[in-house]
Design a protein around this motif. Sequence first.
Motif, mmCIF file in Angstrom:
data_model
loop_
_atom_site.group_PDB
_atom_site.id
_atom_site.type_symbol
_atom_site.label_atom_id
_atom_site.label_comp_id
_atom_site.label_asym_id
_atom_site.label_seq_id
_atom_site.Cartn_x
_atom_site.Cartn_y
_atom_site.Cartn_z
ATOM 1 N N THR A 140 0.349 -2.417 -7.498
ATOM 2 C CA THR A 140 0.077 -3.010 -8.808
ATOM 3 C C THR A 140 -0.066 -4.529 -8.729
ATOM 4 O O THR A 140 0.778 -5.210 -8.156
ATOM 5 C CB THR A 140 1.217 -2.672 -9.797
ATOM 6 O OG1 THR A 140 1.312 -1.255 -9.902
ATOM 7 C CG2 THR A 140 0.979 -3.277 -11.171
ATOM 8 N N SER A 198 5.720 3.874 -16.097
ATOM 9 C CA SER A 198 5.439 5.270 -15.748
ATOM 10 C C SER A 198 4.409 5.385 -14.627
ATOM 11 O O SER A 198 4.300 6.424 -13.990
ATOM 12 C CB SER A 198 4.993 6.054 -16.982
ATOM 13 O OG SER A 198 3.782 5.523 -17.469
ATOM 14 N N GLY A 199 3.667 4.324 -14.373
ATOM 15 C CA GLY A 199 2.718 4.345 -13.256
ATOM 16 C C GLY A 199 3.296 3.752 -11.985
ATOM 17 O O GLY A 199 2.557 3.453 -11.050
ATOM 18 N N ASN A 200 4.606 3.543 -11.949
ATOM 19 C CA ASN A 200 5.266 2.987 -10.765
ATOM 20 C C ASN A 200 6.329 3.971 -10.295
ATOM 21 O O ASN A 200 7.355 4.145 -10.944
ATOM 22 C CB ASN A 200 5.913 1.646 -11.098
ATOM 23 C CG ASN A 200 4.883 0.600 -11.461
ATOM 24 O OD1 ASN A 200 4.522 0.455 -12.627
ATOM 25 N ND2 ASN A 200 4.384 -0.104 -10.463
ATOM 26 N N CYS A 203 -5.492 -0.744 -5.128
ATOM 27 C CA CYS A 203 -6.095 0.199 -4.172
ATOM 28 C C CYS A 203 -7.352 0.831 -4.734
ATOM 29 O O CYS A 203 -8.110 1.464 -4.013
ATOM 30 C CB CYS A 203 -5.099 1.273 -3.764
ATOM 31 S SG CYS A 203 -4.775 2.498 -5.062
ATOM 32 N N LEU A 204 -7.558 0.712 -6.046
ATOM 33 C CA LEU A 204 -8.745 1.309 -6.665
ATOM 34 C C LEU A 204 -9.660 0.229 -7.228
ATOM 35 O O LEU A 204 -10.377 0.443 -8.200
ATOM 36 C CB LEU A 204 -8.346 2.291 -7.777
ATOM 37 C CG LEU A 204 -7.587 3.543 -7.347
ATOM 38 C CD1 LEU A 204 -7.345 4.460 -8.531
ATOM 39 C CD2 LEU A 204 -8.346 4.286 -6.252
ATOM 40 N N ARG A 247 0.862 -1.179 0.000
ATOM 41 C CA ARG A 247 0.000 0.000 0.000
ATOM 42 C C ARG A 247 0.901 1.234 0.000
ATOM 43 O O ARG A 247 1.755 1.357 0.881
ATOM 44 C CB ARG A 247 -0.880 0.024 1.256
ATOM 45 C CG ARG A 247 -2.103 -0.869 1.174
ATOM 46 C CD ARG A 247 -3.001 -0.643 2.358
ATOM 47 N NE ARG A 247 -2.388 -1.141 3.574
ATOM 48 C CZ ARG A 247 -2.840 -2.176 4.285
ATOM 49 N NH1 ARG A 247 -3.926 -2.802 3.913
ATOM 50 N NH2 ARG A 247 -2.229 -2.550 5.367
ATOM 51 N N GLY A 278 1.531 3.216 -7.811
ATOM 52 C CA GLY A 278 1.783 1.905 -8.389
ATOM 53 C C GLY A 278 2.338 0.846 -7.448
ATOM 54 O O GLY A 278 2.592 -0.284 -7.877
ATOM 55 N N VAL A 314 -3.048 -3.295 -12.883
ATOM 56 C CA VAL A 314 -4.045 -2.357 -12.340
ATOM 57 C C VAL A 314 -3.646 -2.028 -10.904
ATOM 58 O O VAL A 314 -2.874 -2.751 -10.275
ATOM 59 C CB VAL A 314 -5.491 -2.929 -12.350
ATOM 60 C CG1 VAL A 314 -5.954 -3.246 -13.756
ATOM 61 C CG2 VAL A 314 -5.604 -4.161 -11.452
ATOM 62 N N ASN A 315 -4.193 -0.922 -10.400
ATOM 63 C CA ASN A 315 -3.950 -0.543 -9.016
ATOM 64 C C ASN A 315 -4.953 -1.243 -8.106
ATOM 65 O O ASN A 315 -6.158 -0.983 -8.199
ATOM 66 C CB ASN A 315 -4.087 0.976 -8.847
ATOM 67 C CG ASN A 315 -2.979 1.721 -9.566
ATOM 68 O OD1 ASN A 315 -1.817 1.331 -9.488
ATOM 69 N ND2 ASN A 315 -3.331 2.773 -10.271
ATOM 70 N N CYS A 360 0.376 5.220 -1.977
ATOM 71 C CA CYS A 360 -0.453 6.436 -1.902
ATOM 72 C C CYS A 360 -1.913 6.099 -1.673
ATOM 73 O O CYS A 360 -2.670 6.896 -1.149
ATOM 74 C CB CYS A 360 -0.317 7.226 -3.200
ATOM 75 S SG CYS A 360 -1.090 6.437 -4.628
ATOM 76 N N GLU A 361 -2.317 4.914 -2.108
ATOM 77 C CA GLU A 361 -3.695 4.435 -2.044
ATOM 78 C C GLU A 361 -4.679 5.281 -2.841
ATOM 79 O O GLU A 361 -5.883 5.267 -2.581
ATOM 80 C CB GLU A 361 -4.151 4.273 -0.580
ATOM 81 C CG GLU A 361 -3.219 3.308 0.162
ATOM 82 C CD GLU A 361 -3.718 2.917 1.534
ATOM 83 O OE1 GLU A 361 -4.878 2.456 1.601
ATOM 84 O OE2 GLU A 361 -2.972 3.066 2.513
ATOM 85 N N LEU A 362 -4.166 6.061 -3.768
ATOM 86 C CA LEU A 362 -5.032 6.903 -4.612
ATOM 87 C C LEU A 362 -4.767 6.676 -6.102
ATOM 88 O O LEU A 362 -5.169 7.473 -6.937
ATOM 89 C CB LEU A 362 -4.810 8.384 -4.270
ATOM 90 C CG LEU A 362 -5.218 8.804 -2.860
ATOM 91 C CD1 LEU A 362 -4.707 10.203 -2.550
ATOM 92 C CD2 LEU A 362 -6.731 8.735 -2.688
ATOM 93 N N GLY A 363 -4.065 5.592 -6.418
ATOM 94 C CA GLY A 363 -3.854 5.283 -7.838
ATOM 95 C C GLY A 363 -2.739 6.066 -8.499
ATOM 96 O O GLY A 363 -2.662 6.117 -9.719
ATOM 97 N N ASP A 364 -1.889 6.685 -7.725
ATOM 98 C CA ASP A 364 -0.809 7.470 -8.318
ATOM 99 C C ASP A 364 0.536 6.746 -8.330
ATOM 100 O O ASP A 364 1.354 6.985 -9.208
ATOM 101 C CB ASP A 364 -0.622 8.791 -7.558
ATOM 102 C CG ASP A 364 -1.785 9.744 -7.789
ATOM 103 O OD1 ASP A 364 -2.261 9.810 -8.937
ATOM 104 O OD2 ASP A 364 -2.223 10.389 -6.826
#
Lengths: 289, 168
Positions: free
Chosen positions: B61, B142-144, B72-73, B50, B58, B69-70, B52-56
């Motif tokens: 993942t 880029s999402g990690n 957390c979302l 866990r 990664g 996918v995240n 940021c838990e807001l999908g920022d």
Amino acid sequence: MYLPDFEYFAPDSIGEACQLLSQFGAKAKLISGGTDVLVKMKNELLAPEVLVSIKNLEELKKIEYVPGKGVVIGARAKHNDLVYSELLAKRYPSIPGAAKQMAHNQIRNSGTVGGNIVNAVPSADLPPILIALSATVHIVGAKGSRSLALEDVFTGPNTTCLAPDEIITEVIIPDQKMTGSTYMKFGLRAAGALAVAGVAAAVWVENGVMKDARIVMSAVGPTPMRAKKAEDFLKGKKITDELLAEAGKKAAEECKPIDDYRASAEYRRNLVSVFTKRSLRKAIDEGHV
Amino acid sequence: MANVLTDKEGKKRYLVSFTINGDEHQGLVKANTLFVNFIRDELDLTGTKRGCELGDCGSCTVLMEGKPVNACLLLAVEADGHSFTTIEGLATTNKLDLVQEKFIEYGAFQCGYCAPGMILSAKALLNSNPKPTEHEVREAISGNLCRCTGYVNVVKAILAASGQEVEH
């Protein structure tokens, strides 16, 4: 981070989903990919008592061409479904091109087209290119359905004209005369960043003359905005670099940017001027990219 | 829709079943249970972090049908019927996955918190694109986010895992 309690429904039909939304009214929120709704709930900006999930509505995931209607994109198609769509790559690569500039891979695997529209943030990346291509949306509600130009859906930051019981089911890109289109965005990073400003352009070019143009700006007004004066200025004129630069200046005059922590209004106007010129040039020279 | 059990206080729990790392799982989840919390707290799959838990960021993942996918979302109730891979699913009993090996070889860890997500994003990339360019690798991760600023070695490790020559 935990979510507050809520009731959860995952109906098997659009009609049932609209009924639930109608029954619970303002207490309910529709959830699709969840990348906006869940973040807002975690940030305590939203506290729905009921979530109505449309995850079971498989028919809303399609991306297909319907003769006489156009390219139909289901509201539950994910951003990466657009990025990797062979149909879109063939017909309008500018749509995957815009989708690819959104967020990052994980979000693009969850977030949906319909969600990006109804979340209605002024910096959303998909609406500008869709509006530039004259997209309409099909909306289904508890009492019936209607179709609307996508640009008329937005009423302000985070708001749309949809009634609480209405769901966007599909986006339709009609067959068109536009010979090129593209979306250019400036963010503070190459990925995972909102647009500081963006411009989508679609052009109809014949023998070096601009027969028609549509220019849509993002993140420089309360909603995605057409640059109509710049569009009118271009119509019927012979295409030159000076003409495109002048259209850029007109678009910069029309936009209504704000100062915020990402950029000043003045900087955004400059971006619009440059990106209008560049996106028009790209659409003219390279077609739908 | 998943089966629903309602207790005497009216609280609903949903029976979900999904495949994770090749194992079938069934569980009862509340509507507001997040998938990341369910797999960490109920299934002890704590390799998924866990952040940021807001999908920022990664950190959380996981691969859902092979795509990053995240977690957390994702509502646990919406995991029903899907197939997942977490970082625990890559290694076999005595052997790490090649991407994991290369992360070690190239020193692609500092604190290691982003590594499970990075490695899964890399796996998904290499599965669909076995010989990516450096640009494609950077795009895929880029999402990690790595806050130790270790991207250079991460990129090298992923390129090396694809069998390409990389300066050590």
